[in-house]
Design a protein around this motif. Sequence first.
Motif, mmCIF file in Angstrom:
data_model
loop_
_atom_site.group_PDB
_atom_site.id
_atom_site.type_symbol
_atom_site.label_atom_id
_atom_site.label_comp_id
_atom_site.label_asym_id
_atom_site.label_seq_id
_atom_site.Cartn_x
_atom_site.Cartn_y
_atom_site.Cartn_z
ATOM 1 N N LYS A 198 -21.137 7.141 -8.244
ATOM 2 C CA LYS A 198 -20.157 7.064 -7.359
ATOM 3 C C LYS A 198 -19.661 5.616 -7.593
ATOM 4 O O LYS A 198 -18.028 5.051 -7.401
ATOM 5 N N VAL A 199 -19.969 4.378 -8.332
ATOM 6 C CA VAL A 199 -19.162 3.415 -8.323
ATOM 7 C C VAL A 199 -17.637 3.306 -8.865
ATOM 8 O O VAL A 199 -17.335 3.347 -9.144
ATOM 9 N N VAL A 200 -18.386 4.137 -10.352
ATOM 10 C CA VAL A 200 -16.697 4.326 -11.170
ATOM 11 C C VAL A 200 -15.847 4.601 -10.317
ATOM 12 O O VAL A 200 -14.461 5.057 -10.502
ATOM 13 N N ALA A 201 -15.890 5.871 -9.792
ATOM 14 C CA ALA A 201 -15.004 7.069 -9.477
ATOM 15 C C ALA A 201 -14.690 5.995 -7.753
ATOM 16 O O ALA A 201 -13.405 6.513 -7.995
ATOM 17 N N GLY A 202 -15.318 5.573 -7.253
ATOM 18 C CA GLY A 202 -14.346 4.528 -6.342
ATOM 19 C C GLY A 202 -13.276 3.651 -7.334
ATOM 20 O O GLY A 202 -12.611 3.816 -6.401
ATOM 21 N N LEU A 203 -14.259 3.219 -8.104
ATOM 22 C CA LEU A 203 -13.239 1.888 -9.075
ATOM 23 C C LEU A 203 -11.815 2.750 -8.902
ATOM 24 O O LEU A 203 -10.898 2.033 -8.969
ATOM 25 N N TYR A 204 -12.123 3.914 -9.398
ATOM 26 C CA TYR A 204 -10.914 4.543 -10.300
ATOM 27 C C TYR A 204 -9.463 5.270 -9.492
ATOM 28 O O TYR A 204 -8.942 5.049 -9.552
ATOM 29 N N VAL A 205 -10.223 5.199 -8.240
ATOM 30 C CA VAL A 205 -9.560 5.580 -6.946
ATOM 31 C C VAL A 205 -8.576 4.712 -6.689
ATOM 32 O O VAL A 205 -7.760 4.527 -6.498
ATOM 33 N N ILE A 206 -10.241 3.813 -6.403
ATOM 34 C CA ILE A 206 -8.784 1.961 -6.026
ATOM 35 C C ILE A 206 -7.435 1.948 -6.744
ATOM 36 O O ILE A 206 -7.065 1.068 -6.483
ATOM 37 N N TYR A 207 -7.817 1.924 -8.064
ATOM 38 C CA TYR A 207 -7.191 1.123 -9.248
ATOM 39 C C TYR A 207 -5.524 1.827 -8.883
ATOM 40 O O TYR A 207 -4.615 1.227 -9.011
ATOM 41 N N PHE A 208 -5.839 3.678 -8.122
ATOM 42 C CA PHE A 208 -4.572 3.959 -8.395
ATOM 43 C C PHE A 208 -3.617 4.131 -7.410
ATOM 44 O O PHE A 208 -2.468 4.009 -6.567
ATOM 45 N N PHE A 209 -4.445 3.908 -6.200
ATOM 46 C CA PHE A 209 -3.818 3.445 -4.449
ATOM 47 C C PHE A 209 -2.988 2.146 -5.110
ATOM 48 O O PHE A 209 -2.155 1.871 -4.142
ATOM 49 N N VAL A 210 -3.929 1.089 -5.448
ATOM 50 C CA VAL A 210 -3.216 -0.617 -5.516
ATOM 51 C C VAL A 210 -2.528 0.021 -6.348
ATOM 52 O O VAL A 210 -1.124 -0.787 -5.838
ATOM 53 N N THR A 211 -1.574 0.425 -7.017
ATOM 54 C CA THR A 211 -1.086 0.898 -8.434
ATOM 55 C C THR A 211 0.462 1.487 -7.045
ATOM 56 O O THR A 211 1.241 0.892 -7.703
ATOM 57 N N ALA A 212 -0.228 2.738 -6.691
ATOM 58 C CA ALA A 212 0.699 3.675 -5.533
ATOM 59 C C ALA A 212 1.700 2.142 -5.018
ATOM 60 O O ALA A 212 2.869 2.710 -4.403
ATOM 61 N N HIS A 213 1.099 1.319 -4.413
ATOM 62 C CA HIS A 213 1.570 0.195 -3.606
ATOM 63 C C HIS A 213 2.125 -0.906 -3.803
ATOM 64 O O HIS A 213 3.340 -1.609 -3.693
ATOM 65 N N ILE A 214 1.544 -1.454 -5.285
ATOM 66 C CA ILE A 214 2.456 -2.639 -5.652
ATOM 67 C C ILE A 214 3.194 -2.551 -7.047
ATOM 68 O O ILE A 214 4.038 -3.589 -7.416
ATOM 69 N N GLY A 215 3.319 -1.213 -7.873
ATOM 70 C CA GLY A 215 3.659 -0.538 -8.703
ATOM 71 C C GLY A 215 2.929 -0.550 -10.023
ATOM 72 O O GLY A 215 1.919 -1.398 -10.207
ATOM 73 N N LEU A 216 3.457 0.195 -11.244
ATOM 74 C CA LEU A 216 2.446 -0.301 -12.407
ATOM 75 C C LEU A 216 2.432 -1.409 -12.916
ATOM 76 O O LEU A 216 2.841 -1.645 -13.093
ATOM 77 N N VAL A 217 1.108 -1.290 -13.687
ATOM 78 C CA VAL A 217 0.873 -2.238 -14.638
ATOM 79 C C VAL A 217 1.677 -2.500 -15.954
ATOM 80 O O VAL A 217 2.533 -2.930 -16.036
ATOM 81 N N SER A 218 1.865 -1.927 -16.145
ATOM 82 C CA SER A 218 2.757 -0.675 -17.341
ATOM 83 C C SER A 218 2.058 1.328 -17.437
ATOM 84 O O SER A 218 1.439 0.997 -16.376
ATOM 85 N N ALA A 219 2.702 1.393 -18.294
ATOM 86 C CA ALA A 219 3.111 2.616 -18.142
ATOM 87 C C ALA A 219 1.224 3.320 -19.044
ATOM 88 O O ALA A 219 1.000 4.337 -18.871
ATOM 89 N N HIS A 220 1.809 2.629 -20.354
ATOM 90 C CA HIS A 220 0.780 2.930 -21.526
ATOM 91 C C HIS A 220 -0.512 2.301 -20.692
ATOM 92 O O HIS A 220 -1.910 4.149 -20.245
#
Length: 435
Positions: A31-53
């Motif tokens: 559950k922790v892994v899945a939650g952090l996984y989703v949070i990462y992509f929500f953050v990038t949806a707001h601030i932009g990509l760290v890098s494409a790769h």
Amino acid sequence: MAEQPSTTGQAAPTGMTTTRQLEGWTSTLVKVVAGLYVIYFFVTAHIGLVSAHAHRATYVAGAVLLIVLLYPVRRGRHERRIPLYDWLVAASVLAAFGYFLLNYEEMMRRVGVPTDLDFAMGLLAILLCLEVTRRTTGWPLVAVGLGAIAYALFGEHLPGLLRHGGYPLERIVNTQYMALDGIFGVVANIFATYVLLFVVFGVFLQKSGAAKFFVDLPFALAGRLRGGPAKVALLVSALMGSITGSPVANVMTTGTFTIPAMLRAGYRRPFAGGVEAAASTGGQILPPVMGAGAFLIAEFTGTPYQTVVLVSLVPALLYFLSVYFLVDFEALRAGLAGVDDAPQVGDVLRRGWPYLAPLVVVFWLILDGYSPAFAALWGTIAAIVVGAVPFDGRRATLRDWLDALTQGGTRSVEIGGIVGTIGIVIGILGMTGLG
């Protein structure tokens, strides 16, 4: 999108696969892994990509890791713990994809001349992608991936237009792993940028309490009509499918009560099952979320997603209209009536109209030119706001949102399991010229 894998001891819906019913600290870890996984992509949806790769590799790595932890080696086998060999496989996932993340820029400088370690990690990543595809969807797609690799290796022995010079395994691994093609190509980008976030949006919308509203509203609209239960099933599956984008998840969510209701009303078993299957399948072409295919169309054709949404609306409505008429003709033939205890439309709308707000937010942002990822982010925020207010006597709790976070991550991994293999096939089509 896929059925909801369960990380607890409760039974999960079973479709094509059965996930491990984990308990204790392993359930918490997943559950922790899945939650952090989703949070990462929500953050990038707001601030932009760290890098494409990093964006693409994090998506593929997270999906592969969650599948290794959730899905047993033998499909259909019920397990309540993660065996030692899968912990070793999970470690190999971190090694193979972590190596790509940490060494991508250096590998770009030596692309075409991989080191022995580059080759080993790339071969490991390819094997892991094929394995998680097998665990989630079975052998057919794996066979396609292996066939593509065999075609790249032995194309010089084929006749006519299929013939090419042939590529050594080192070159294949180099192309599929060391660049933003193959495993980390356009398909990984689509799923990481759009599909995951819309899957999570659908889960948050359901947790907000909207699921009950999307059941009550069709019941009020169609329950009293001729053959009402089947028409209710059609409308419910249409509404739920529009926010899940997954036929399997739709059947598992709505079919458990719509099919029994149709049977009680007098419909034949095969017809009741067919109505639910047809309605749930149509949900993936009904905006705003739809299925992964909508994002693939937008990416490969260069068409803005909002245009895809607009041109999909009328065909989707016509599809459901045709199914509606088939249901009505069957009810007329069998002399089936509606039900008397359906609620009033006005009462349902008065109690639950705010649950439409997240869908309105998503539609408005997409049609106003914002990216689908941004629309999914703010649609999710709108679902949280709506769920925090006790409409219809219910208020979502912090536990509901945490569950939505983890379920969004685990619910996305069955389709995530095919991304690497599809990327390999597409990469080899481009490399050999077959495409």
